[in-house]
Design a protein around this motif. Structure first.
Motif, short mmCIF file in Angstrom:
data_model
loop_
_atom_site.label_atom_id
_atom_site.label_comp_id
_atom_site.label_asym_id
_atom_site.label_seq_id
_atom_site.Cartn_x
_atom_site.Cartn_y
_atom_site.Cartn_z
N GLY A 54 0.97 -1.31 -0.02
CA GLY A 54 0.02 -0.04 0.02
C GLY A 54 0.55 1.23 -0.03
N GLY A 55 0.26 2.31 0.32
CA GLY A 55 0.95 3.84 0.36
C GLY A 55 1.14 4.22 -0.90
N SER A 56 2.14 3.97 -1.82
CA SER A 56 2.40 4.94 -2.97
C SER A 56 1.26 4.44 -4.02
CB SER A 56 3.53 4.49 -3.40
OG SER A 56 4.72 4.87 -2.70
N THR A 57 0.73 5.53 -4.76
CA THR A 57 -0.15 5.07 -5.80
C THR A 57 0.45 6.11 -7.00
OG1 THR A 57 -1.58 6.93 -4.98
CG2 THR A 57 -2.48 4.82 -4.36
N TYR A 58 -0.09 5.43 -7.95
CA TYR A 58 0.41 6.35 -9.62
C TYR A 58 -0.98 6.27 -10.26
CZ TYR A 58 4.62 4.73 -7.37
OH TYR A 58 5.75 4.35 -6.51
N TYR A 59 -0.81 7.14 -11.25
CA TYR A 59 -2.06 7.40 -11.93
C TYR A 59 -1.73 8.07 -13.51
CZ TYR A 59 -4.95 7.19 -7.85
OH TYR A 59 -5.21 6.64 -6.54
N ALA A 60 -2.21 7.50 -14.34
CA ALA A 60 -2.10 8.15 -15.57
C ALA A 60 -2.85 9.53 -15.60
CB ALA A 60 -3.08 7.55 -16.91
N ASP A 61 -2.14 10.49 -16.32
CA ASP A 61 -2.38 12.19 -16.19
C ASP A 61 -3.76 12.17 -16.28
OD1 ASP A 61 0.94 13.28 -17.87
OD2 ASP A 61 0.27 12.73 -15.72
N SER A 62 -4.55 11.74 -17.23
CA SER A 62 -5.74 11.96 -17.56
C SER A 62 -6.91 11.60 -16.57
CB SER A 62 -6.25 11.33 -18.83
OG SER A 62 -6.22 9.91 -18.83
N MET A 63 -6.12 10.57 -15.62
CA MET A 63 -7.20 10.03 -14.38
C MET A 63 -6.82 10.84 -13.04
SD MET A 63 -6.46 7.93 -16.87
CE MET A 63 -7.28 6.54 -17.93
N LYS A 64 -5.56 11.72 -13.01
CA LYS A 64 -5.54 12.25 -11.74
C LYS A 64 -6.61 13.28 -11.30
CE LYS A 64 -0.37 12.09 -12.30
NZ LYS A 64 0.80 12.66 -12.56
N GLY A 65 -6.95 12.90 -10.10
CA GLY A 65 -7.76 13.87 -9.50
C GLY A 65 -9.23 13.27 -9.60
N ARG A 66 -9.46 12.47 -10.70
CA ARG A 66 -10.96 11.58 -10.82
C ARG A 66 -10.76 10.22 -10.39
NH1 ARG A 66 -13.06 11.02 -15.65
NH2 ARG A 66 -10.97 10.62 -16.74
N PHE A 67 -9.82 9.37 -10.49
CA PHE A 67 -9.88 8.25 -10.11
C PHE A 67 -8.90 8.00 -8.85
CE2 PHE A 67 -10.34 6.32 -14.62
CZ PHE A 67 -11.46 6.95 -14.74
N THR A 68 -9.36 7.15 -8.10
CA THR A 68 -8.60 6.56 -6.84
C THR A 68 -8.46 5.11 -6.71
OG1 THR A 68 -9.33 8.64 -5.68
CG2 THR A 68 -8.42 6.83 -4.24
N ILE A 69 -7.15 4.58 -6.79
CA ILE A 69 -6.87 3.27 -6.29
C ILE A 69 -6.47 2.99 -5.02
CG2 ILE A 69 -4.54 3.30 -6.89
CD1 ILE A 69 -4.77 0.74 -8.43
N SER A 70 -7.05 1.94 -4.71
CA SER A 70 -6.96 1.51 -2.99
C SER A 70 -6.93 -0.08 -2.97
CB SER A 70 -8.12 2.25 -2.21
OG SER A 70 -9.41 1.69 -2.55
N ARG A 71 -6.36 -0.51 -1.76
CA ARG A 71 -6.60 -2.00 -1.62
C ARG A 71 -6.81 -2.54 -0.27
NH1 ARG A 71 -0.71 -3.95 -3.47
NH2 ARG A 71 -1.81 -6.09 -2.96
N ASP A 72 -7.55 -3.60 -0.01
CA ASP A 72 -7.97 -4.03 1.05
C ASP A 72 -7.14 -5.41 1.10
OD1 ASP A 72 -9.38 -5.65 2.92
OD2 ASP A 72 -11.12 -4.46 2.60
N TYR A 73 -6.34 -5.63 2.24
CA TYR A 73 -5.53 -6.77 2.37
C TYR A 73 -6.68 -7.90 3.08
CZ TYR A 73 -1.61 -4.08 1.12
OH TYR A 73 -0.69 -3.44 0.40
N VAL A 74 -7.46 -7.43 3.70
CA VAL A 74 -8.32 -8.58 4.54
C VAL A 74 -9.45 -9.26 3.51
CG1 VAL A 74 -10.11 -9.03 5.96
CG2 VAL A 74 -8.45 -7.30 6.81
N GLN A 75 -9.64 -8.41 2.40
CA GLN A 75 -10.53 -9.14 1.12
C GLN A 75 -9.91 -9.30 0.21
OE1 GLN A 75 -13.80 -9.59 1.59
NE2 GLN A 75 -13.90 -8.67 3.87
N SER A 76 -8.59 -9.11 0.09
CA SER A 76 -7.74 -9.46 -0.91
C SER A 76 -8.38 -8.75 -2.36
CB SER A 76 -7.42 -10.75 -1.43
OG SER A 76 -6.84 -11.57 -0.22
N THR A 77 -8.67 -7.52 -2.05
CA THR A 77 -9.28 -6.92 -3.13
C THR A 77 -8.79 -5.53 -3.47
OG1 THR A 77 -11.33 -7.90 -2.77
CG2 THR A 77 -11.58 -5.83 -3.97
#
Length: 122
Positions: A54-77
């Motif tokens: 977790g921690g560091s995230t990266y986005y394509a320029d056209s998605m910055k500010g609109r898309f958010t990636i996250s992860r849940d380790y308990v749900q493996s999702t």
């Protein structure tokens, strides 16, 4: 690791949607995870990625500010929250995993999900 993506659908421009990708396997937390997309007639392109641990995230320029990636380790999702959607976001979205990299190019990816269709109407 095997990946199962879900959450695609039809949404109006300006709307929001969240994609999910559930991983099977006992080493999910050791994988960098990402999302790519492919529109008709175009090559598959990078959308977003998140480092293993977790921690560091990266986005394509056209998605910055609109898309958010996250992860849940308990749900493996891993999730992709998409806001302020535009018709040009219409594509098949693929989740991706890599044990070595934070997947920001197709060459980084070792496992792909099956893809989920997002259609944004104007």
């Amino acid at each position: 690791v095997q990946l199962q993506a879900s959450g695609g659908g039809l949404v109006q421009a300006g709307g929001s949607l969240r994609l999910s990708c559930t991983a099977s396997g006992r080493t999910y937390d050791l994988y960098g995870m990402g999302w790519f997309r492919q529109s008709p007639g175009k090559e598959r392109e990078f959308v977003a990625a998140i480092r293993r641990g977790g921690g560091s995230t990266y986005y394509a320029d056209s998605m910055k500010g609109r898309f958010t990636i996250s992860r849940d380790y308990v749900q493996s999702t891993v999730y992709l929250q998409m806001n302020s959607l535009k018709p040009e976001d219409t594509a098949v979205y693929y989740c991706a995993a890599s044990p070595l990299y934070t997947p920001r190019s197709e060459a980084d990816v070792s496992s792909w999900g099956q893809g989920t269709q997002l259609t944004v109407s104007s």
